[in-house]
Write a protein that holds these residues in place. Structure first.
Motif, PDB file in Angstrom:
ATOM      1  N   GLY A 172       0.820  -1.212   0.000  1.00 16.72           N
ATOM      2  CA  GLY A 172       0.000   0.000   0.000  1.00 16.72           C
ATOM      3  C   GLY A 172       0.851   1.258   0.000  1.00 16.72           C
ATOM      4  N   ARG A 173       0.225   2.381  -0.309  1.00 16.42           N
ATOM      5  CA  ARG A 173       0.918   3.667  -0.231  1.00 16.42           C
ATOM      6  C   ARG A 173      -0.050   4.723   0.288  1.00 16.42           C
ATOM      7  NH1 ARG A 173       5.678   5.879  -1.647  1.00 16.42           N
ATOM      8  NH2 ARG A 173       5.652   8.145  -1.797  1.00 16.42           N
ATOM      9  N   TYR A 174       0.420   5.519   1.245  1.00 13.70           N
ATOM     10  CA  TYR A 174      -0.419   6.571   1.833  1.00 13.70           C
ATOM     11  C   TYR A 174      -0.384   7.833   0.986  1.00 13.70           C
ATOM     12  CZ  TYR A 174      -0.383   3.699   6.068  1.00 13.70           C
ATOM     13  OH  TYR A 174      -0.534   2.672   6.960  1.00 13.70           O
ATOM     14  N   ASP A 175      -1.566   8.420   0.801  1.00  8.30           N
ATOM     15  CA  ASP A 175      -1.643   9.742   0.174  1.00  8.30           C
ATOM     16  C   ASP A 175      -1.480  10.844   1.212  1.00  8.30           C
ATOM     17  OD1 ASP A 175      -2.296   8.812  -2.523  1.00  8.30           O
ATOM     18  OD2 ASP A 175      -4.207   8.181  -1.631  1.00  8.30           O
ATOM     19  N   LYS A 240      10.900   5.613  16.812  1.00 12.21           N
ATOM     20  CA  LYS A 240      10.522   5.827  15.404  1.00 12.21           C
ATOM     21  C   LYS A 240       9.326   6.763  15.284  1.00 12.21           C
ATOM     22  CE  LYS A 240      11.917   1.974  12.490  1.00 12.21           C
ATOM     23  NZ  LYS A 240      11.516   0.631  12.069  1.00 12.21           N
ATOM     24  N   ASP A 241       8.369   6.621  16.218  1.00 15.25           N
ATOM     25  CA  ASP A 241       7.181   7.475  16.170  1.00 15.25           C
ATOM     26  C   ASP A 241       7.560   8.947  16.348  1.00 15.25           C
ATOM     27  OD1 ASP A 241       5.747   5.162  15.899  1.00 15.25           O
ATOM     28  OD2 ASP A 241       4.729   5.277  17.836  1.00 15.25           O
ATOM     29  N   PHE A 242       8.429   9.224  17.309  1.00 15.33           N
ATOM     30  CA  PHE A 242       8.876  10.605  17.510  1.00 15.33           C
ATOM     31  C   PHE A 242       9.591  11.129  16.270  1.00 15.33           C
ATOM     32  CE2 PHE A 242       8.491   9.530  22.078  1.00 15.33           C
ATOM     33  CZ  PHE A 242       7.799  10.644  22.515  1.00 15.33           C
ATOM     34  N   GLN A 243      10.471  10.323  15.712  1.00 14.97           N
ATOM     35  CA  GLN A 243      11.292  10.793  14.598  1.00 14.97           C
ATOM     36  C   GLN A 243      10.490  10.969  13.312  1.00 14.97           C
ATOM     37  OE1 GLN A 243      14.260   7.664  14.814  1.00 14.97           O
ATOM     38  NE2 GLN A 243      15.710   8.991  15.893  1.00 14.97           N
ATOM     39  N   LEU A 244       9.700   9.957  12.950  1.00 18.03           N
ATOM     40  CA  LEU A 244       8.987   9.999  11.676  1.00 18.03           C
ATOM     41  C   LEU A 244       7.837  11.000  11.669  1.00 18.03           C
ATOM     42  CD1 LEU A 244       8.722   6.264  10.557  1.00 18.03           C
ATOM     43  CD2 LEU A 244      10.007   8.089   9.435  1.00 18.03           C
ATOM     44  N   PHE A 245       7.170  11.147  12.826  1.00 17.75           N
ATOM     45  CA  PHE A 245       5.979  11.985  12.863  1.00 17.75           C
ATOM     46  C   PHE A 245       6.244  13.331  13.539  1.00 17.75           C
ATOM     47  CE2 PHE A 245       4.517   7.451  13.033  1.00 17.75           C
ATOM     48  CZ  PHE A 245       4.341   7.357  11.654  1.00 17.75           C
ATOM     49  N   ARG A 246       7.525  13.616  13.795  1.00 15.55           N
ATOM     50  CA  ARG A 246       7.995  14.958  14.178  1.00 15.55           C
ATOM     51  C   ARG A 246       7.490  15.436  15.535  1.00 15.55           C
ATOM     52  NH1 ARG A 246      10.420  13.644  10.086  1.00 15.55           N
ATOM     53  NH2 ARG A 246      10.593  14.823   8.153  1.00 15.55           N
ATOM     54  N   TYR A 247       7.268  14.496  16.466  1.00 14.92           N
ATOM     55  CA  TYR A 247       6.813  14.933  17.788  1.00 14.92           C
ATOM     56  C   TYR A 247       8.000  15.290  18.678  1.00 14.92           C
ATOM     57  CZ  TYR A 247       1.976  13.736  16.769  1.00 14.92           C
ATOM     58  OH  TYR A 247       0.710  13.716  16.241  1.00 14.92           O
ATOM     59  N   ASP A 248       7.725  16.106  19.691  1.00 14.47           N
ATOM     60  CA  ASP A 248       8.760  16.677  20.561  1.00 14.47           C
ATOM     61  C   ASP A 248       9.021  15.734  21.737  1.00 14.47           C
ATOM     62  OD1 ASP A 248      10.375  18.206  22.187  1.00 14.47           O
ATOM     63  OD2 ASP A 248       9.120  20.008  22.090  1.00 14.47           O
ATOM     64  N   PHE A 249      10.125  15.002  21.688  1.00  9.15           N
ATOM     65  CA  PHE A 249      10.469  14.101  22.788  1.00  9.15           C
ATOM     66  C   PHE A 249      10.896  14.876  24.027  1.00  9.15           C
ATOM     67  CE2 PHE A 249      13.793  11.769  25.145  1.00  9.15           C
ATOM     68  CZ  PHE A 249      13.006  10.736  25.647  1.00  9.15           C
ATOM     69  N   GLU A 260       5.659  18.936   9.475  1.00  7.77           N
ATOM     70  CA  GLU A 260       4.764  18.041   8.736  1.00  7.77           C
ATOM     71  C   GLU A 260       5.420  16.680   8.523  1.00  7.77           C
ATOM     72  OE1 GLU A 260       1.500  18.592   7.831  1.00  7.77           O
ATOM     73  OE2 GLU A 260       1.814  20.335   9.125  1.00  7.77           O
ATOM     74  N   VAL A 261       4.613  15.678   8.273  1.00 12.14           N
ATOM     75  CA  VAL A 261       5.121  14.335   7.971  1.00 12.14           C
ATOM     76  C   VAL A 261       5.677  14.316   6.553  1.00 12.14           C
ATOM     77  CG1 VAL A 261       4.455  11.920   7.624  1.00 12.14           C
ATOM     78  CG2 VAL A 261       3.483  13.208   9.522  1.00 12.14           C
ATOM     79  N   ASP A 262       6.860  13.748   6.390  1.00 11.31           N
ATOM     80  CA  ASP A 262       7.464  13.552   5.073  1.00 11.31           C
ATOM     81  C   ASP A 262       7.047  12.160   4.589  1.00 11.31           C
ATOM     82  OD1 ASP A 262       9.125  12.841   2.943  1.00 11.31           O
ATOM     83  OD2 ASP A 262      10.822  14.009   3.706  1.00 11.31           O
ATOM     84  N   LEU A 263       6.083  12.119   3.666  1.00 12.85           N
ATOM     85  CA  LEU A 263       5.534  10.836   3.229  1.00 12.85           C
ATOM     86  C   LEU A 263       6.585   9.952   2.564  1.00 12.85           C
ATOM     87  CD1 LEU A 263       2.016  11.818   1.799  1.00 12.85           C
ATOM     88  CD2 LEU A 263       2.478  10.405   3.806  1.00 12.85           C
TER      89      LEU A 263
END
Length: 272
Positions: A172-175, A240-249, A260-263
């Motif tokens: 699959g691929r996310y839009d 991985k969640d922090f890094q990929l989805f740009r949240y502040d650890f 923003e998320v880099d798809l």
């Protein structure tokens, strides 16, 4: 393997990879409404018609075909890992479920016995030390994810990247991937990109929080639940969640993503 955890509208306009504790009840209801012009009467997780789900055998070939042919807008939604694991604790461990019972039967007594987790009860108005019990629960969650003991990790606290990756790995691929914390704008962007039988203004949609009101309210701000050890465990589980989805650890009280998320990055790193 297919596409477990995937829901799709009957019109094939929207394809959604469910991530537990990330507004999935509201998203499911919006999808249902976008096809039928009304909300499902009940918890959308219980629906057996009106919405295709991978867990329903007759939906599987339809979902598989739509994903392979890139029909419809394919999306998912993520949430700050600190807030998500706290929500899992208060809903699934400390709360009473819709059926009036504890989650997964003997899970809470097992947590009390093995980890010293206390959760109170409706009779004592859920009177317990929330911070101490949450930190002990976090040790348990880490043990399930790291060593799959004393049980397999539960979908409500396993990493978002794990849920999201199965869809990519299987073709699959996310839009779009948007944030629970910016729900209205993210969900509206998904709907605007899709051709749905019924148009929806997301700002007018009620919130379908099926776990609301069945357990204790969080008594402290997010950061007070996480001491140094807790944050070490959180990084171990959700790096991985922090890094990929740009949240502040570094700041548990900053629930908003830092970008923003880099798809392309998500597909590259989770598609291996």
């Amino acid at each position: 393997m297919g596409f477990p955890g995937t829901w799709m509208t009957e019109s094939e306009s929207l394809v959604y990879r469910v991530v537990p504790k990330c507004a999935c009840s509201t998203i499911g209801q919006i999808m249902f409404h976008s096809d039928h012009g009304r909300y499902y009467d009940g918890d959308i997780h219980d629906s057996r018609e009106g919405l295709h789900k991978w867990a329903q055998d007759d939906s599987q070939p339809l979902i598989e075909s739509a994903v392979r042919d890139r029909r419809g807008v394919t999306f998912t939604c993520v949430r700050n890992p600190y807030a998500r694991i706290l929500s899992s604790f208060f809903d699934k461990i400390a709360g009473i479920q819709r059926n009036g019972k504890r989650y997964r039967g003997n899970l809470v007594p097992q947590l009390a016995q093995r980890y010293g987790v206390e959760v109170g009860s409706p009779e004592d108005d859920f009177d317990f030390d929330q911070i101490r019990s949450f930190r002990r629960f976090l040790l348990f969650a880490r043990d399930t994810i790291r060593w799959r003991r004393p049980m397999e990790p539960d979908i409500h606290w396993s990493a978002m990247s794990g849920h999201i990756s199965t869809f990519i790995v299987n073709g699959g691929r996310y839009d779009q991937i948007f944030f629970t914390e910016k729900f209205n704008e993210g969900m509206q962007r998904v709907l605007d990109a899709a051709e749905t039988p019924h148009r929806i203004d997301v700002s007018q949609v009620p919130r379908f929080n099926e776990s609301e009101g069945h357990g204790p309210k969080r008594a402290h701000k997010v950061s007070e639940y996480f001491d140094d050890l807790s944050r070490h465990l959180i990084w171990e589980i959700y790096k991985k969640d922090f890094q990929l989805f740009r949240y502040d650890f570094d700041d548990p009280d900053n629930k908003l993503p830092k970008g923003e998320v880099d798809l392309d990055e998500v597909h590259a790193k989770l598609g291996r």
